[in-house]
Design a protein around this motif. Structure first.
Motif, PDB file in Angstrom:
ATOM      1  N   THR A  98      -4.177   3.373  -2.257  1.00 49.06           N
ATOM      2  CA  THR A  98      -4.905   3.981  -0.974  1.00 49.06           C
ATOM      3  C   THR A  98      -5.142   3.021   0.324  1.00 49.06           C
ATOM      4  O   THR A  98      -5.135   1.642   0.203  1.00 49.06           O
ATOM      5  CB  THR A  98      -5.807   4.512  -1.294  1.00 49.06           C
ATOM      6  N   GLY A  99      -5.092   3.589   1.445  1.00 56.67           N
ATOM      7  CA  GLY A  99      -5.877   2.584   2.582  1.00 56.67           C
ATOM      8  C   GLY A  99      -7.110   2.148   2.498  1.00 56.67           C
ATOM      9  O   GLY A  99      -7.320   0.861   2.636  1.00 56.67           O
ATOM     10  N   GLU A 100      -7.692   2.838   1.682  1.00 56.08           N
ATOM     11  CA  GLU A 100      -9.133   2.595   1.386  1.00 56.08           C
ATOM     12  C   GLU A 100      -9.341   1.302   0.569  1.00 56.08           C
ATOM     13  O   GLU A 100     -10.089   0.316   0.771  1.00 56.08           O
ATOM     14  CB  GLU A 100     -10.241   3.718   0.741  1.00 56.08           C
ATOM     15  N   THR A 137      -4.992   2.744   8.549  1.00 66.03           N
ATOM     16  CA  THR A 137      -5.127   1.467   7.422  1.00 66.03           C
ATOM     17  C   THR A 137      -4.822   0.320   8.300  1.00 66.03           C
ATOM     18  O   THR A 137      -5.625  -0.625   8.214  1.00 66.03           O
ATOM     19  CB  THR A 137      -4.414   1.505   6.319  1.00 66.03           C
ATOM     20  N   VAL A 141       0.893  -1.068  -0.034  1.00 66.54           N
ATOM     21  CA  VAL A 141       0.023   0.022  -0.076  1.00 66.54           C
ATOM     22  C   VAL A 141       0.940   1.258   0.060  1.00 66.54           C
ATOM     23  O   VAL A 141       1.529   1.411   0.994  1.00 66.54           O
ATOM     24  CB  VAL A 141      -1.051  -0.057   1.277  1.00 66.54           C
ATOM     25  N   THR A 185      -4.331   7.462   6.738  1.00 65.95           N
ATOM     26  CA  THR A 185      -3.050   7.026   6.962  1.00 65.95           C
ATOM     27  C   THR A 185      -2.829   5.735   6.946  1.00 65.95           C
ATOM     28  O   THR A 185      -3.383   4.912   7.159  1.00 65.95           O
ATOM     29  CB  THR A 185      -2.290   7.754   8.287  1.00 65.95           C
ATOM     30  N   GLY A 186      -1.234   5.497   6.833  1.00 67.49           N
ATOM     31  CA  GLY A 186      -0.747   4.085   6.992  1.00 67.49           C
ATOM     32  C   GLY A 186      -1.066   3.400   8.418  1.00 67.49           C
ATOM     33  O   GLY A 186      -1.583   2.306   8.554  1.00 67.49           O
ATOM     34  N   ILE A 191       2.693  -1.070   4.228  1.00 66.37           N
ATOM     35  CA  ILE A 191       1.997  -0.047   4.226  1.00 66.37           C
ATOM     36  C   ILE A 191       2.758   1.218   4.485  1.00 66.37           C
ATOM     37  O   ILE A 191       3.694   1.333   5.556  1.00 66.37           O
ATOM     38  CB  ILE A 191       0.846  -0.003   5.375  1.00 66.37           C
ATOM     39  N   LEU A 200      -0.252   8.309   3.400  1.00 60.20           N
ATOM     40  CA  LEU A 200      -1.261   7.731   2.298  1.00 60.20           C
ATOM     41  C   LEU A 200      -2.448   8.944   2.382  1.00 60.20           C
ATOM     42  O   LEU A 200      -2.758   9.576   3.318  1.00 60.20           O
ATOM     43  CB  LEU A 200      -2.106   6.549   2.739  1.00 60.20           C
TER      44      LEU A 200
END
Length: 151
Positions: free
Chosen positions: A65-67, A96, A39, A92-93, A84, A88
């Protein structure tokens, strides 16, 4: 011949077998199929990091992205290793990783950061990240993690 990287065998003259070769190094093969999720919102970093993970024998899926990472997990995708990036967009990492842990993910999660800011480690640890490393992603620290996951 290039110097050996810790945990890696020196290159051989042929590419027979299931070991991949690149620039003087023979990357390890694993007993089981290792799957990774990367990620990172920086396209060049994703390309390079995914390539390194692939050369190290990890079947890797990369998202921006985290999403997108959380959606993959929600869809039932499973991974042995999740890497990760700290920064992001929107999630954020650490956020996530926290969300993934809340969803029951037990994979090893490594947090990456390009530059260190006070509190980075604490954010990652509080989110349930197993370890954190400074970029660039390197076979020197990746291979021992993969060896641990393969056993």
């Amino acid at each position: 011949m290039a110097p050996a990287i810790e945990g890696m065998a020196p290159a051989v003259e042929s590419s027979e077998g299931n070991n991949k070769m690149s620039k003087g190094y023979q990357y390890p093969s694993w007993k089981k199929k290792l799957r990774g999720l990367l990620v990172d919102n920086a396209e060049l970093c994703r390309i390079v990091e995914k390539g390194i993970m692939g050369l190290c024998g990890v079947e890797t899926q990369a998202v921006e992205t985290g999403e997108a990472a959380v959606e993959l997990i929600a869809s039932g995708a499973t991974f042995d290793l999740i890497v990760i990036d700290r920064f992001l967009p929107s999630m954020t990492g650490a956020q996530t990783a926290r969300k993934m842990r809340e969803m029951g993910v037990e994979s090893k999660i490594i947090g990456l950061f390009a530059s260190y800011f006070e509190g980075d480690e604490e954010d990652f640890v509080a989110a349930g990240v197993d370890d954190f490393k400074e970029k660039p992603l390197s076979p020197n620290w990746l291979v021992p993690i993969l060896r641990e996951l393969d056993n």
